[in-house]
Write a protein that holds these residues in place. Structure first.
Motif, PDB file in Angstrom:
ATOM      1  N   LYS A 172       0.720  -1.236  -0.171  1.00 23.44           N
ATOM      2  CA  LYS A 172       0.015   0.114  -0.042  1.00 23.44           C
ATOM      3  C   LYS A 172       0.713   1.350  -0.003  1.00 23.44           C
ATOM      4  N   TYR A 173       1.871   1.170   0.663  1.00 23.94           N
ATOM      5  CA  TYR A 173       2.906   2.298   1.016  1.00 23.94           C
ATOM      6  C   TYR A 173       4.180   2.391  -0.367  1.00 23.94           C
ATOM      7  N   LEU A 174       3.899   1.588  -1.088  1.00 21.69           N
ATOM      8  CA  LEU A 174       4.885   1.486  -2.379  1.00 21.69           C
ATOM      9  C   LEU A 174       4.366   2.345  -3.502  1.00 21.69           C
ATOM     10  N   GLU A 175       5.311   3.134  -4.293  1.00 22.32           N
ATOM     11  CA  GLU A 175       4.820   3.798  -5.443  1.00 22.32           C
ATOM     12  C   GLU A 175       5.062   2.918  -6.666  1.00 22.32           C
ATOM     13  N   PRO A 176       4.452   3.164  -7.975  1.00 17.80           N
ATOM     14  CA  PRO A 176       4.805   2.458  -9.134  1.00 17.80           C
ATOM     15  C   PRO A 176       6.178   2.750  -9.392  1.00 17.80           C
ATOM     16  N   GLY A 177       6.895   1.684  -9.849  1.00  9.96           N
ATOM     17  CA  GLY A 177       8.355   1.951  -9.881  1.00  9.96           C
ATOM     18  C   GLY A 177       8.955   0.875 -10.684  1.00  9.96           C
ATOM     19  N   PRO A 178      10.381   0.667 -10.939  1.00  9.02           N
ATOM     20  CA  PRO A 178      11.196  -0.185 -11.848  1.00  9.02           C
ATOM     21  C   PRO A 178      11.568  -1.346 -11.105  1.00  9.02           C
ATOM     22  N   GLN A 179      11.857  -2.269 -11.932  1.00  9.23           N
ATOM     23  CA  GLN A 179      12.398  -3.618 -11.186  1.00  9.23           C
ATOM     24  C   GLN A 179      13.674  -3.303 -11.064  1.00  9.23           C
ATOM     25  N   TYR A 180      14.483  -2.960 -10.126  1.00 12.48           N
ATOM     26  CA  TYR A 180      15.858  -2.571  -9.723  1.00 12.48           C
ATOM     27  C   TYR A 180      16.916  -3.708 -10.126  1.00 12.48           C
ATOM     28  N   TYR A 181      16.557  -4.804  -9.552  1.00  4.98           N
ATOM     29  CA  TYR A 181      17.283  -5.968  -9.651  1.00  4.98           C
ATOM     30  C   TYR A 181      16.685  -7.332 -10.432  1.00  4.98           C
ATOM     31  N   PRO A 182      17.611  -8.171 -11.116  1.00  5.80           N
ATOM     32  CA  PRO A 182      17.051  -9.475 -11.817  1.00  5.80           C
ATOM     33  C   PRO A 182      16.428 -10.070 -10.942  1.00  5.80           C
ATOM     34  N   SER A 183      15.226 -10.719 -11.192  1.00 10.16           N
ATOM     35  CA  SER A 183      14.265 -11.224 -10.113  1.00 10.16           C
ATOM     36  C   SER A 183      14.840 -12.729  -9.494  1.00 10.16           C
ATOM     37  N   ASP A 184      15.989 -13.118 -10.091  1.00  5.93           N
ATOM     38  CA  ASP A 184      16.696 -14.202  -9.436  1.00  5.93           C
ATOM     39  C   ASP A 184      17.756 -13.811  -8.379  1.00  5.93           C
ATOM     40  N   MET A 185      17.933 -12.497  -8.184  1.00  8.12           N
ATOM     41  CA  MET A 185      18.917 -11.996  -7.088  1.00  8.12           C
ATOM     42  C   MET A 185      18.315 -11.990  -5.976  1.00  8.12           C
ATOM     43  N   ILE A 186      18.932 -12.360  -4.930  1.00  8.81           N
ATOM     44  CA  ILE A 186      18.411 -12.080  -3.263  1.00  8.81           C
ATOM     45  C   ILE A 186      19.176 -11.056  -2.624  1.00  8.81           C
ATOM     46  N   THR A 187      20.252 -10.623  -2.668  1.00 14.71           N
ATOM     47  CA  THR A 187      21.018  -9.613  -2.118  1.00 14.71           C
ATOM     48  C   THR A 187      21.998  -9.016  -3.064  1.00 14.71           C
ATOM     49  N   ASP A 188      22.249  -7.717  -2.471  1.00  8.31           N
ATOM     50  CA  ASP A 188      23.454  -6.799  -2.994  1.00  8.31           C
ATOM     51  C   ASP A 188      24.774  -7.284  -2.695  1.00  8.31           C
ATOM     52  N   GLN A 189      24.778  -7.964  -1.478  1.00 12.71           N
ATOM     53  CA  GLN A 189      26.019  -8.248  -0.815  1.00 12.71           C
ATOM     54  C   GLN A 189      27.007  -8.984  -1.604  1.00 12.71           C
ATOM     55  N   PRO A 190      28.392  -8.744  -1.388  1.00 12.35           N
ATOM     56  CA  PRO A 190      29.301  -9.451  -2.297  1.00 12.35           C
ATOM     57  C   PRO A 190      29.185 -10.590  -1.868  1.00 12.35           C
ATOM     58  N   GLU A 191      29.537 -11.959  -2.517  1.00 12.99           N
ATOM     59  CA  GLU A 191      29.728 -13.211  -2.162  1.00 12.99           C
ATOM     60  C   GLU A 191      30.594 -13.416  -0.872  1.00 12.99           C
ATOM     61  N   ARG A 192      31.703 -12.747  -0.961  1.00  9.07           N
ATOM     62  CA  ARG A 192      32.387 -13.080   0.271  1.00  9.07           C
ATOM     63  C   ARG A 192      31.937 -12.620   1.739  1.00  9.07           C
ATOM     64  N   LEU A 193      31.251 -11.338   1.333  1.00  6.68           N
ATOM     65  CA  LEU A 193      30.759 -11.042   2.752  1.00  6.68           C
ATOM     66  C   LEU A 193      29.768 -11.996   3.154  1.00  6.68           C
ATOM     67  N   VAL A 194      28.686 -12.373   2.398  1.00 14.42           N
ATOM     68  CA  VAL A 194      27.783 -13.122   2.715  1.00 14.42           C
ATOM     69  C   VAL A 194      28.498 -14.678   3.246  1.00 14.42           C
ATOM     70  N   ILE A 195      29.303 -14.854   2.675  1.00 14.96           N
ATOM     71  CA  ILE A 195      30.187 -16.403   3.225  1.00 14.96           C
ATOM     72  C   ILE A 195      30.642 -16.034   4.695  1.00 14.96           C
ATOM     73  N   ALA A 196      31.371 -14.873   4.711  1.00 16.68           N
ATOM     74  CA  ALA A 196      31.840 -14.542   6.175  1.00 16.68           C
ATOM     75  C   ALA A 196      30.926 -14.571   7.088  1.00 16.68           C
ATOM     76  N   GLU A 197      29.826 -13.847   6.802  1.00 18.63           N
ATOM     77  CA  GLU A 197      28.602 -13.885   7.833  1.00 18.63           C
ATOM     78  C   GLU A 197      28.121 -15.293   8.069  1.00 18.63           C
ATOM     79  N   MET A 198      28.057 -16.115   7.220  1.00 18.16           N
ATOM     80  CA  MET A 198      27.603 -17.400   7.556  1.00 18.16           C
ATOM     81  C   MET A 198      28.564 -18.346   8.426  1.00 18.16           C
ATOM     82  N   ILE A 199      29.883 -17.948   8.162  1.00 12.26           N
ATOM     83  CA  ILE A 199      30.704 -18.626   9.042  1.00 12.26           C
ATOM     84  C   ILE A 199      30.649 -18.003  10.421  1.00 12.26           C
ATOM     85  N   ARG A 200      30.591 -16.742  10.639  1.00 13.32           N
ATOM     86  CA  ARG A 200      30.550 -16.093  11.828  1.00 13.32           C
ATOM     87  C   ARG A 200      29.222 -16.549  12.752  1.00 13.32           C
TER      88      ARG A 200
END
Length: 299
Positions: A172-200
């Motif tokens: 209800k609070y989103l405006e009409p707008g573009p698709q910013y990222y490909p539909s199969d993308m789930i995060t903008d974080q670099p692979e290395r950071l996501v892996i590091a966070e999973m280890i942590r």
């Protein structure tokens, strides 16, 4: 791809709240895949993590923020600045509270900050699976008598209860707008950071109370081997020699457990077999040293 269909909506949503109220669990449940780390220890999210939910009629960009708390060191100051800075950058704020805990100074501090913005705020009462149904309305009234919210949505992030209702309110609070990222993308974080966070996360789950916030993880190398497996070398940093012994464990067992559990998550994320090479090193008092904080990505 830019979607210009007038029916398609998009926008940024900040997920804020006191530490340990279930913000990362909520984001992961919304996305349908593990991106943000989860722990029963507070203040586990340190970076602002963008998670992408792509639907047929909308793309919602969730910003999972560190819990807002009274900082005790430079890392804590960075975490609070990161969380508070998102409030004016987004289209909607989700203020997540824990139904099992009384409203306290932490929530009051956040509500003071929310009073300074014009962004729509949705109150999300999480963990309703842990309290009697009759207790939910009085919990809501504690907050709604102080301020008016764009909406109030009781949920259980863990049980995925009423997440569709929360999505309906968000749209209800989103405006009409573009698709910013490909539909199969789930995060903008670099692979290395996501892996590091999973280890942590696995270190947090396997160590005692005095260890968690002294832990940082840096992925030094990701290399594809000839057999198509990935070699990942990562260093777990602690602040004292005594902590190094705890993280390694008797006979190296704790570190082996961390490696085994982290490897499973990383393989699920990347879709390929992983050889995970873990090291433990000491960086004295790293949480109060700005140069080291920056090298770990806490800008």
């Amino acid at each position: 791809m830019n979607v210009t269909n007038k029916e398609f909506k998009s926008g940024f949503v900040s997920v804020i709240g006191r530490p340990n109220v279930g913000k990362s669990t909520l984001v992961n449940s919304m996305i349908g895949q593990k991106v943000a780390i989860m722990s029963d220890k507070p203040q586990t999210t340190r970076n602002k993590i963008l998670c992408v939910l792509s639907l047929d009629d909308a793309q919602i960009l969730f910003i999972d923020t560190p819990g807002i708390h009274k900082p005790k060191h430079k890392l804590g100051e960075y975490m609070v600045r990161t969380a508070e800075a998102t409030l004016r950058e987004v289209d909607v704020v989700l203020f997540v509270v824990d139904a099992t805990m009384k409203k306290g100074p932490g929530e009051e501090y956040i509500m003071e900050r929310l009073a300074q913005i014009t962004t729509p705020v949705i109150l999300v009462v999480n963990k309703i699976d842990c309290v009697p149904k009759a207790a939910v309305l009085p919990i809501i009234e504690q907050y709604t008598k102080i301020r008016e919210f764009a909406a109030v949505v009781p949920i259980s992030a863990l049980e995925k209860t009423n997440l569709s209702g929360l999505l309906d309110e968000l749209k209800k609070y989103l405006e009409p707008g573009p698709q910013y990222y490909p539909s199969d993308m789930i995060t903008d974080q670099p692979e290395r950071l996501v892996i590091a966070e999973m280890i942590r996360e696995k270190v947090l789950h396997n160590t005692r109370e005095e260890i968690p916030h002294a832990i940082a993880v840096e992925v030094e190398e990701i290399t594809k081997r000839s057999n198509e497996d990935l070699y990942v070398r990562a260093v777990i940093y602690v602040e004292r020699d005594s902590q190094k012994g705890i993280v390694i464990g008797a006979g190296g067992q704790l570190l082996k457990d961390v490696g085994r559990l982290a490897r499973e998550d990383i393989q699920n994320l990347l879709g390929s077999k992983i050889y995970l090479d873990l090291w433990v090193k000491v960086k004295k008092d790293w949480r109060n040293r700005e140069g080291i904080l920056k090298s770990f990505g806490y800008e």
